[in-house]
Design an enzyme around this catalytic site. Structure first.
Site, PDB file in Angstrom:
ATOM      1  N   HIS A 148       0.877  -1.193   0.000  1.00  0.00           N
ATOM      2  CA  HIS A 148       0.000   0.000   0.000  1.00  0.00           C
ATOM      3  C   HIS A 148       0.905   1.230   0.000  1.00  0.00           C
ATOM      4  O   HIS A 148       1.516   1.562   1.011  1.00  0.00           O
ATOM      5  CB  HIS A 148      -0.894   0.008   1.250  1.00  0.00           C
ATOM      6  N   HIS A 205       1.571   5.381  -1.654  1.00  0.00           N
ATOM      7  CA  HIS A 205       1.194   6.573  -2.431  1.00  0.00           C
ATOM      8  C   HIS A 205       2.447   7.157  -3.059  1.00  0.00           C
ATOM      9  O   HIS A 205       3.358   7.588  -2.350  1.00  0.00           O
ATOM     10  CB  HIS A 205       0.546   7.627  -1.529  1.00  0.00           C
ATOM     11  N   LEU A 206       2.478   7.172  -4.394  1.00  0.00           N
ATOM     12  CA  LEU A 206       3.644   7.733  -5.090  1.00  0.00           C
ATOM     13  C   LEU A 206       3.347   9.109  -5.679  1.00  0.00           C
ATOM     14  O   LEU A 206       4.274   9.797  -6.103  1.00  0.00           O
ATOM     15  CB  LEU A 206       4.096   6.800  -6.220  1.00  0.00           C
ATOM     16  N   LYS A 236      -9.245  -0.397  -5.748  1.00  0.00           N
ATOM     17  CA  LYS A 236      -9.279   0.276  -4.454  1.00  0.00           C
ATOM     18  C   LYS A 236     -10.634   0.905  -4.213  1.00  0.00           C
ATOM     19  O   LYS A 236     -11.133   1.650  -5.056  1.00  0.00           O
ATOM     20  CB  LYS A 236      -8.196   1.358  -4.418  1.00  0.00           C
ATOM     21  N   HIS A 277     -10.451   1.050   1.927  1.00  0.00           N
ATOM     22  CA  HIS A 277     -10.239   2.026   2.992  1.00  0.00           C
ATOM     23  C   HIS A 277     -11.430   1.861   3.933  1.00  0.00           C
ATOM     24  O   HIS A 277     -12.538   2.271   3.606  1.00  0.00           O
ATOM     25  CB  HIS A 277     -10.159   3.454   2.440  1.00  0.00           C
ATOM     26  N   HIS A 313      -4.541  -0.750   5.997  1.00  0.00           N
ATOM     27  CA  HIS A 313      -4.082   0.023   7.161  1.00  0.00           C
ATOM     28  C   HIS A 313      -4.992  -0.113   8.376  1.00  0.00           C
ATOM     29  O   HIS A 313      -5.560   0.863   8.850  1.00  0.00           O
ATOM     30  CB  HIS A 313      -3.861   1.509   6.805  1.00  0.00           C
ATOM     31  N   LEU A 341      -4.926   8.990   8.137  1.00  0.00           N
ATOM     32  CA  LEU A 341      -6.228   8.322   8.193  1.00  0.00           C
ATOM     33  C   LEU A 341      -6.073   6.881   7.751  1.00  0.00           C
ATOM     34  O   LEU A 341      -5.391   6.638   6.756  1.00  0.00           O
ATOM     35  CB  LEU A 341      -7.240   9.046   7.290  1.00  0.00           C
ATOM     36  N   ASP A 384       1.418   2.622   3.526  1.00  0.00           N
ATOM     37  CA  ASP A 384       0.588   3.818   3.358  1.00  0.00           C
ATOM     38  C   ASP A 384       1.468   5.072   3.427  1.00  0.00           C
ATOM     39  O   ASP A 384       0.999   6.127   3.853  1.00  0.00           O
ATOM     40  CB  ASP A 384      -0.541   3.873   4.399  1.00  0.00           C
ATOM     41  N   HIS A 407       3.054  14.515   1.716  1.00  0.00           N
ATOM     42  CA  HIS A 407       2.456  15.831   1.473  1.00  0.00           C
ATOM     43  C   HIS A 407       3.550  16.844   1.801  1.00  0.00           C
ATOM     44  O   HIS A 407       4.304  16.632   2.766  1.00  0.00           O
ATOM     45  CB  HIS A 407       1.275  16.099   2.417  1.00  0.00           C
ATOM     46  N   ALA A 453      -3.873  14.535   5.708  1.00  0.00           N
ATOM     47  CA  ALA A 453      -3.606  13.268   6.399  1.00  0.00           C
ATOM     48  C   ALA A 453      -2.509  12.514   5.666  1.00  0.00           C
ATOM     49  O   ALA A 453      -2.555  12.394   4.440  1.00  0.00           O
ATOM     50  CB  ALA A 453      -4.874  12.425   6.424  1.00  0.00           C
TER      51      ALA A 453
HETATM   52  O1  DOR Z   1      -3.297   9.262   5.840  1.00  0.00           O
HETATM   53  C1  DOR Z   1      -3.680   8.997   4.707  1.00  0.00           C
HETATM   54  N1  DOR Z   1      -3.157   9.587   3.620  1.00  0.00           N
HETATM   55  N2  DOR Z   1      -4.667   8.105   4.564  1.00  0.00           N
HETATM   56  C2  DOR Z   1      -5.223   7.872   3.377  1.00  0.00           C
HETATM   57  O2  DOR Z   1      -6.118   7.066   3.320  1.00  0.00           O
HETATM   58  C3  DOR Z   1      -4.812   8.615   2.177  1.00  0.00           C
HETATM   59  C4  DOR Z   1      -3.454   9.124   2.305  1.00  0.00           C
HETATM   60  C5  DOR Z   1      -3.092  10.159   1.257  1.00  0.00           C
HETATM   61  O3  DOR Z   1      -3.367   9.931   0.079  1.00  0.00           O
HETATM   62  O4  DOR Z   1      -2.506  11.184   1.620  1.00  0.00           O
HETATM   63 ZN    ZN Z   2      -3.352   5.092   1.649  1.00  0.00          ZN
END
Ligand code: DOR
Ligand code: ZN
Length: 347
Positions: free
Chosen positions: A14, A16-17, A100, A137, A175, A220, A248, A252, A264
């Protein structure tokens, strides 16, 4: 005395790129240690169709620095308009490994997610037929439900009814953050599995809120109370093949984390393996680290395990990780576990 362990190269189930400059900044942080990752499709706009996933995959491969090997395992973002035939074709061609499900409004870029679960029944039925996993999720979005209860309520109101209505559907509860989720997964047959993040093994809700608000610990599903963190550590280190790593890792830029309405996400790609070795050693379970990071995930996703190996060494001096990396559009803070790390990937 230094100590070493060698394990099969890990995968991240899991991740995020993102895209553009951020993609170029964070991809090497994962590819340095991980062979493959399940790539989250919550871009703006989201990766909804096979054609979009194919183009995103190309952008990821273009962003990979020379000399690094990495295989992105693509996913589609489920919407109420998703076409079951498009999903089946994207799986048949080997392009995607999962779909997803974001409940609409549950988290970052989830506005196009699912509001009415009946509308996605045909897709879920087709996925059950073709054995394609659904990554969920697992939080309800109902404003009357307390944010700390949203995962547990999701199990009763959404997950369990969907699983009962769609026999054979393979579901990964992403997660997980509660003992309720751990217990639910353990009570279910093996078509249900769960990913556990690195940060949820380290922080509880006090880390976010005590002594001033700590935006870099906000993610989250939000971290819960200590008893839940301990249940996650027990599950991750138990050797039970239904639990595996999904970091996860969600970058950001600091300007959007340290904000009146902060995003988040915890960015853990850089130091995840050091943190996990620390946790597994603390739990007397170093011999189970490989299962969690490198064996259980491929088993569930029906993929071969990696042939490569990595070696982790525990030195006597703390490992020096950067506090931030350059995210292209601004700095991104690396998750701080709050204690020194002595384990390092050395080969
Ligand atoms: O903390 C999180 N960040 N939870 C998520 O489900 C999405 C993720 C994000 O894409 O930043
Ligand atoms: Zn995620």
């Amino acid at each position: 005395m230094s100590k070493t362990i060698t394990i099969r190269r890990p995968d991240d189930w899991h991740l995020h790129l993102r895209d553009g400059a951020m993609l170029r900044a964070v991809l090497p942080e994962t590819a340095r240690h991980f062979a493959r990752a399940i790539i989250m499709p919550n871009l703006v706009p989201p990766v909804v169709t096979g054609t979009q996933a194919d183009a995103y995959r190309d952008r990821i491969m273009d962003a990979l620095p020379e000399g690094m090997a990495f295989e992105p395992l693509m996913t589609l973002y489920l919407t109420e308009e998703t076409d079951p035939d498009d999903v089946a074709a994207a799986q048949a061609s080997g392009l995607i490994r999962a779909v997803k499900l974001y409940p609409a409004g549950a988290t970052t870029n989830s506005a196009s997610g699912v509001k009415n679960f009946d509308k996605v029944r045909p897709v879920l039925e087709r996925m059950a037929e073709i054995g394609l996993p659904l990554c969920m999720h697992g939080e309800v979005t109902d404003h009357s439900v307390d944010i700390f209860d949203r995962e547990a309520v999701f199990i009763d109101r959404v997950l369990d009814p969907i699983r009962r209505a769609t026999p054979g559907l393979r579901v990964v509860m992403e997660h997980v953050t509660t003992s309720d989720a751990v217990d639910y997964v353990k009570s279910a047959p093996e078509d249900l599995a769960a990913t556990i993040t690195t940060h949820h093994l380290i922080i509880n809700r006090n880390h976010i809120l005590v002594g001033g608000i700590k935006p870099h610990y906000y993610c989250l599903p939000v971290a819960k109370r200590e008893s839940h963190r301990l249940a996650l550590r027990a599950a991750a280190t138990s050797g039970d093949a239904r639990f595996f790593l999904g970091t996860d890792s969600a970058p950001h830029v600091d300007a959007l984390k340290e904000h009146a309405c902060g995003c988040a996400g915890c960015f853990t790609a850089t130091n995840t393996m050091s943190i996990l070795a620390h946790v597994f050693e603390e739990e007397g379970a170093l011999d189970r680290l490989e299962g969690f990071t490198s064996l259980h995930g491929p088993g569930y996703y029906r993929l071969p395990v990696n042939e490569g190996r990595i070696t982790l060494t525990r030195g006597t001096d703390p490992v020096d990780y950067p506090a931030k990396i350059d995210g292209g559009d601004g700095p991104v803070t690396v998750f701080d576990p709050g204690f020194p790390l002595y384990w390092k990937v050395t080969a």
